[in-house]
Design a protein around this motif. Sequence first.
Motif: not given
Length: 204
Positions: A61-72
């Motif tokens: 989902x988009x929330x996970x995508x945003x979290x992965x991008x931010x954590x990266x």
Amino acid sequence: MSAHTMISSKTSRVQWIAKVSILAAIAFVLMLFEIPLPFAPSFYKLGFDEVAVMLGGFALGPLAGAAIETLKVVLNVMFQGSDTAFVGELSNLLIGLSLVVPSALFYQRHKTLKGAMIALVIGVVSMALIGCLANYFIALPAYSYFYGLPMNVIIGMGSAILPLVQDKLTFVLLMTLPFNLVKGIVVALLTAVLYKRVSYLLHR
């Protein structure tokens, strides 16, 4: 809520966090392997980190995508530091989010092959547009200031490759835009090829 439901919900949250963390770590490692492109200045390099982000966004989902991008990006700052007082990293974060969030949002509502293709196109176009704005207003001024490079020197890097580059606007349109389009298309193609092969792991 029953005890079984509470345990199941807690387990799901832990699994979600674990998957996001693993994908962010993979994306961070992929950031270390970037390649220059012959039609762009040397500080524009093609990386494949967004593939891991997109796979996570599509599967979780988009929330996970945003979290992965931010954590990266956070991991990159922690291990690589920042030469631009985090301004360059903020620009990269905005560009990454502009790719994964619109794509994942659309795919979440249209989980078909056609929906996936449209979602990838939306993401590439969004990243190309936001990338131009982020470079024009944030990244290029930051590189100029923190690296002590006058803007005309940066523009000169572009005009050495393509003489039509004469100012910051033409630099963004003729250097940044093609670079982001190429990067977006490469990421989209790899995501399309890999998603079905890894999605069952992410959905387990």
